[in-house]
Each structure stands twice: as C-alpha cells, then as structure tokens.
Design a protein around this motif. Structure first.
Motif, mmCIF file in Angstrom:
data_model
loop_
_atom_site.group_PDB
_atom_site.id
_atom_site.type_symbol
_atom_site.label_atom_id
_atom_site.label_comp_id
_atom_site.label_asym_id
_atom_site.label_seq_id
_atom_site.Cartn_x
_atom_site.Cartn_y
_atom_site.Cartn_z
ATOM 1 N N SER A 95 -17.586 -1.244 -2.037
ATOM 2 C CA SER A 95 -17.798 -2.622 -2.464
ATOM 3 C C SER A 95 -17.286 -2.883 -3.880
ATOM 4 N N GLY A 96 -16.959 -1.799 -4.612
ATOM 5 C CA GLY A 96 -16.529 -1.941 -5.993
ATOM 6 C C GLY A 96 -17.655 -1.715 -6.988
ATOM 7 N N ILE A 97 -18.875 -1.636 -6.506
ATOM 8 C CA ILE A 97 -20.028 -1.394 -7.375
ATOM 9 C C ILE A 97 -19.974 0.038 -7.889
#
Length: 177
Positions: free
Chosen positions: A26-28
């Motif tokens: 998710s990019g987190i």
C-alpha cells in the motif's frame, strides 16, 4: 484458543513477525512485517500447520485446491497427510503450453476445498472459486492457516464460500505482544 493452537500461533509469530523498516504494498511504512513464507519454508512448522488444518477439511472434500503461491506448499503437505489429491490453482490461466488455470489432476465434477495460507480480503480465493466453478468443480469452503480479515473486508461469504481457519490475526497478536 486451545493450547495446541496457542503454541502453534506462538511459534508462527516468533518465526514470521520481524521488526525493522518495511514498505508495504500500500506504500505505508511500518516497523513490523509478517513474513508468512518463513513458516511455509520450515518443514516442521509447515507440517504442524497442515496437521492443524486436516481436521478442518469438510467431510465431502475430494480434491485440495492450493492457491498460488502460499497455498501450494500447504496443500501439498495436507495431500501427503490425507491421501487426497491436490491441484494447484494459478491466479490466472497460463497463456502457453496447456493454458490451464489449475495444474494437477482432474477436478471437474468434484468437490474442491481451497487451501490458502492467509486470507485478508479473500479476493484470491474468490477469484479461484469462481473460475473453478466455471470449470465444473463444486467449491464451498476455504481452509486457511491464518484469517487476517476484518468482518466487513472478507468477500467470500458473498459468493457462498465459508472460511475456516486454524487461527486469526488476533490470536497471533495475543501471543506475540
């Protein structure tokens, strides 16, 4: 949680929960990551997971459907323990060779129980169930090692699939805290 599942959850958590800096799909960015392939690559832990899954199989199971990639080693181990045949279900059919969605024996007209390592939203299992049904299989259950889904996120019930798990994310968090 029964003691045998608690012990298994503790061993899986100790093996798979790693700390560091990780960027999720998710990019987190997080300081903790659950590497499921660590239990799947450990033959003793994999066997214990498979042994815990065997009693969860519906009585009408005729074929095990191991979902690419994480469900394949588990389905193979369960097949070895039970004598049930296994097929290995791709995310999508190959575009070369046999062009098959599922590799292995025949499953048309038979009841296939899907085998998954971790269910989060159920999307992969849903897609596999729909595709196998279109190819003539009866699919009504997904048996997984770990159910990480939130009640509103799991889409399997929407198409008549029951999810049965050995443990949940909450079980892992309880023993790994």
């Amino acid at each position: 949680m029964p003691n045998d599942v608690r012990t298994l959850a503790a061993d899986i958590d100790a093996t798979c929960r790693i700390r560091g800096t990780f960027t999720l799909r998710s990019g987190i960015v997080t300081d903790e990551y659950f590497d499921k392939y660590r239990f799947e690559g450990d033959p003793h832990l994999l066997r214990r997971v498979a042994e815990a899954m065997v009693p969860l199989l519906p009585a009408d199971t005729q074929v095990l459907g191991g979902l690419e990639l994480g469900g394949v080693p588990i389905a193979t181990m369960i097949s070895s323990l039970t004598g049930l045949p296994a097929v290995f279900v791709r995310k999508e059919a190959k575009t070369y060779g046999t062009c098959k969605l599922a590799e292995g024996g025949d499953f048309s007209g038979r009841t296939v129980t899907l085998i998954e390592d971790i269910v989060t939203t159920g999307g992969a299992a849903r897609n596999a169930a729909v595709a196998l049904r279109e190819l003539g299989a009866t699919v009504h259950t997904v048996v997984c090692a770990i159910d990480r889904s939130e009640p509103a996120q799991n889409v399997l019930g929407d198409i008549g699939l029951t999810t049965i798990s050995v443990m949940t994310k909450a079980d892992l968090d309880e023993v790994g805290a």
